[in-house]
Design an enzyme around this catalytic site. Structure first.
Site, mmCIF file in Angstrom:
data_model
loop_
_atom_site.group_PDB
_atom_site.id
_atom_site.type_symbol
_atom_site.label_atom_id
_atom_site.label_comp_id
_atom_site.label_asym_id
_atom_site.label_seq_id
_atom_site.Cartn_x
_atom_site.Cartn_y
_atom_site.Cartn_z
ATOM 1 C CE1 TYR A 81 32.624 43.433 -6.750
ATOM 2 C CE2 TYR A 81 33.560 43.655 -8.945
ATOM 3 C CZ TYR A 81 33.573 43.080 -7.692
ATOM 4 O OH TYR A 81 34.541 42.157 -7.392
ATOM 5 C CE LYS A 114 35.413 43.899 -4.233
ATOM 6 N NZ LYS A 114 35.281 43.431 -2.842
ATOM 7 C CB SER A 160 38.451 42.795 -8.063
ATOM 8 O OG SER A 160 38.211 42.443 -9.398
#
Ligand code: UFG
Length: 342
Positions: free
Chosen positions: A152, A156, A127
């Protein structure tokens, strides 16, 4: 014989669109998904679009034993696309361990089995969140990563590091991380699309649900940013274009064209649009009303980001093709289909 691709999270939003594009290109697909944030009916839709039903296994890849058993059963996998992960930024702040366990352990279980069973190729959903608020725009792949704003986002960044280290340590393991900007829209057939459970966190599903009458009004989070109209800027990428970036990445790996064993690419359009521009374009192209109100900024949001896509254009031979207008039409067509609106 066609190549077989394992698509984890293949019944989810980006996963399902990618399965369609893979099958359209003649790949054989097996999906692994625990259906925690998707519906089994997606398989019917994929079959309707492509004329082919992918193989499907339901389990969570953070379960090491089940992942091991799966790889013992499926001996002909040529490459993996790993979408399966938790993705709600706010929830990850409340439940960090769930996020770290699910998102990191699943990747490690996959890599371990890829090594054991000599599956060389992995494409991973990363992302643009890894860039945080960049000092310079647009962001290129040489733009430094910033510390993550949420667990979160950190999963990544850490996943990227795991793939880099593992591919360097193990000859024959090649990984490509695709750093998605903001995926929106739906398949032109309106048979698959984004289907968030509960109140949507993301902008476009909130807009389509407001237009459909499920929500009273859209809250625009902040109009006091340092941008032309004061609302935040993102690079919105059509989900079918994004799906195609996975297919070209898979081909690059299968044809051994990568420059190094771990690569990463920005996947966006190269254009930034403000929240206000997006809302107004949606209203205009679809001829529907969306009530909105400007409220305070949302905690953790960055002001502006958009991609420099030169590397993906040149190295992958990929570029975004769809316009924002047709993408927003597809988003509304999908919402209408789901809600039975004529
Ligand atoms: N927004 C609103 N109202 C809403 C929802 C969103 O004004 O109801 C605004 C946000 O404040 C932001 C823009 O619309 O300015 C886009 O918001 P999204 O939630 O759709 O997307 P984000 O850019 O916040 O999040 C995306 C991905 C995340 C990823 C993040 C990294 O969904 O997975 O980019 O920046 F972590």
């Amino acid at each position: 014989m066609s190549k077989q691709i394992l698509v984890t999270g293949g019944t989810g939003y980006i996963g399902s669109h990618t399965v369609v594009e893979l099958q359209n290109e003649g790949f054989d697909v097996v999906i692994v998904d625990d259906l925690s944030n998707s519906n089994i009916d997606v398989l019917d839709a994929i079959e309707k679009i492509t004329g082919k039903r992918p193989a499907f296994e339901k389990f969570n890849l953070a379960d090491r034993e089940k992942t091991n058993v799966f790889f013992e059963q499926y001996k002909n996998i040529d490459a993996v696309i790993h979408f399966a992960a938790y993705k709600a930024v706010g929830e990850s702040v409340q439940k960090p361990l769930e996020y770290y366990r699910n998102n990191l352990v699943s990747l490690m279980n996959l890599l371990e089995n890829m090594k054991k069973h000599r599956v060389s190729n992995l494409v991973f959903s990363s992302s643009c969140t890894v860039y945080g608020q960049p000092d310079q725009l647009p962001v290129t792949e040489s733009t430094p990563r910033k510390p993550a704003e949420s667990p979160y986002g950190n999963t990544k960044a850490v996943s990227e590091d795991i793939m880099r280290d593992f591919s360097h340590a193990n000859e024959g393991i090649n990984c490509i991380a695709l750093r998605y900007f903001n995926p929106i829209g739906a398949h032109p057939s309106a048979l698959i699309g984004e289907f968030p459970v509960g109140v949507p966190n993301n902008l476009v599903p909130f807009i389509t649900q407001t237009a459909a009458g499920l929500r009273d009004e859209l809250k625009i989070f902040g109009a006091d940013y340092d941008t032309p109209d004061g609302t935040a800027i993102r690079d919105y990428i059509n989900v079918v274009d994004l799906a195609k970036a996975h297919v070209v990445s898979i081909n690059r790996l299968l044809e051994n064209k990568q420059q190094s064993s771990y690569e990463f690419f920005n996947v966006g359009t190269g254009n930034g649009y403000s929240v206000m521009q997006l809302v107004k374009t949606f209203i205009k192209v679809n001829g529907v009303d969306v009530k909105y109100q400007i409220t305070d900024r949302r905690a953790g949001d960055i002001e502006k980001i958009w991609a420099d896509t030169t590397l993906a254009n040149e190295e992958l031979g990929w570029e975004a093709e769809k316009t924002l207008e047709e993408t927003l039409e597809s988003a509304w067509a999908w919402e209408k289909k789901v809600r039975n609106i004529k």
